[in-house]
Design a protein around this motif. Sequence first.
Motif, PDB file in Angstrom:
ATOM      1  N   LYS A   2      10.391   5.920  14.743  1.00 36.48           N
ATOM      2  CA  LYS A   2      11.136   6.123  13.326  1.00 36.48           C
ATOM      3  C   LYS A   2      12.148   5.371  13.091  1.00 36.48           C
ATOM      4  N   SER A   7      12.202   3.740   6.157  1.00 36.57           N
ATOM      5  CA  SER A   7      11.210   3.182   7.051  1.00 36.57           C
ATOM      6  C   SER A   7      10.594   2.129   6.332  1.00 36.57           C
ATOM      7  N   SER A   8       9.835   1.358   7.603  1.00 35.63           N
ATOM      8  CA  SER A   8       9.185   0.309   7.163  1.00 35.63           C
ATOM      9  C   SER A   8       8.049   0.634   6.029  1.00 35.63           C
ATOM     10  N   GLY A   9       7.561   1.640   6.008  1.00 35.93           N
ATOM     11  CA  GLY A   9       6.528   1.941   5.263  1.00 35.93           C
ATOM     12  C   GLY A   9       7.045   2.448   3.740  1.00 35.93           C
ATOM     13  N   VAL A 229      -0.699  -1.124   2.885  1.00 30.69           N
ATOM     14  CA  VAL A 229      -0.138  -0.973   4.245  1.00 30.69           C
ATOM     15  C   VAL A 229       0.862  -0.082   4.306  1.00 30.69           C
ATOM     16  N   ARG A 233       1.851   3.303   7.292  1.00 31.67           N
ATOM     17  CA  ARG A 233       3.055   3.450   7.982  1.00 31.67           C
ATOM     18  C   ARG A 233       3.871   4.494   7.761  1.00 31.67           C
ATOM     19  N   ALA A 234       3.678   5.178   6.547  1.00 30.72           N
ATOM     20  CA  ALA A 234       4.692   6.300   6.168  1.00 30.72           C
ATOM     21  C   ALA A 234       3.959   7.324   5.542  1.00 30.72           C
TER      22      ALA A 234
END
Length: 309
Positions: A2, A7-9, A229, A233-234
């Motif tokens: 995490k 976050s990247s998401g 994407v 990722r989230a």
Amino acid sequence: MKMGFLSSGMMLAFAAFSSFSVSDAFSKLLAGAVDPFEVAFSGGVFGFLIIPFIRRRDESYLDIFSPQRPGMWIVRAIATFAATAASVEAFMLLPMPEALSLMFLMPLFVTILSVTLLHEKVSVWAWVSVIVGFIGVLIVLRPGMRALHLGHLCALIAAVANAVGVIAYRLAGNNTPRLSLFGSSLFGPLVGDGLLMLAHAHWPHGLKTWFFLFGYGFLAALGQLLMMVATARAPANRVALPQYSQMLWAVVFSYFLFHQALDGWTFVGIIVVTFSGMLNWIRQRIRYEHLAFEERRAARHRMEHEASI
């Protein structure tokens, strides 16, 4: 691993909705220069540039034309066609924040369709969220106190069409190839808007017009890629939250690019609409934090029990 709240998401989701916002601004800049259906058609044309970045190694380009569930593919294509055509017209006719406030009614229509078509159980919090959002839209529009016209109808159609598209994605299942999902969002505007633009279309003139058309189509497709994407990722609730950053973009563009000032009541309505989205997200955030706390407590009790044996 995490990365905290941003976050990247979530960062990818912010980038996606930024792309959508700039794409919408390009469509508004084309008002009076290009037919709205021709603008929407260009979204399908320039969207093909994104396909190589979406295709997985185990996918064939033919997956675009070979949906596993043809009925849902056609529904998604029709919904995307209606949403793109209506949203372009709405942004051309209305200030961007006003058009977006109506389009943000999509969660309301998704909730209604989820109950009626998918027979899903919807929490009280979700209903409160969409009702508050509806109240916010009423504050923005103030029906009876101001004239409503074609632009408002188009924004409403876009919200309904996007909601139908969401339901169609759910019915398609998780095993549908990404190229098939993306292909329906390209061919809907290509066929539908392509037919409707025949009566008024003309070859765009000038480098600036072509740049705006390319910016509209490419950035809309790029936003779709970034969202794909981001969702990988989230969690869905975190990916959905940055959508409300579009309203900030819309207000900035409205003031500084299109010189369309907003009155006080419109600002109040925008705040209420944004709060409605935040309300449901806060509820989900509290729920997930509670579940995580219960899991940590259960794990600690198991470790203490094992240590005592």
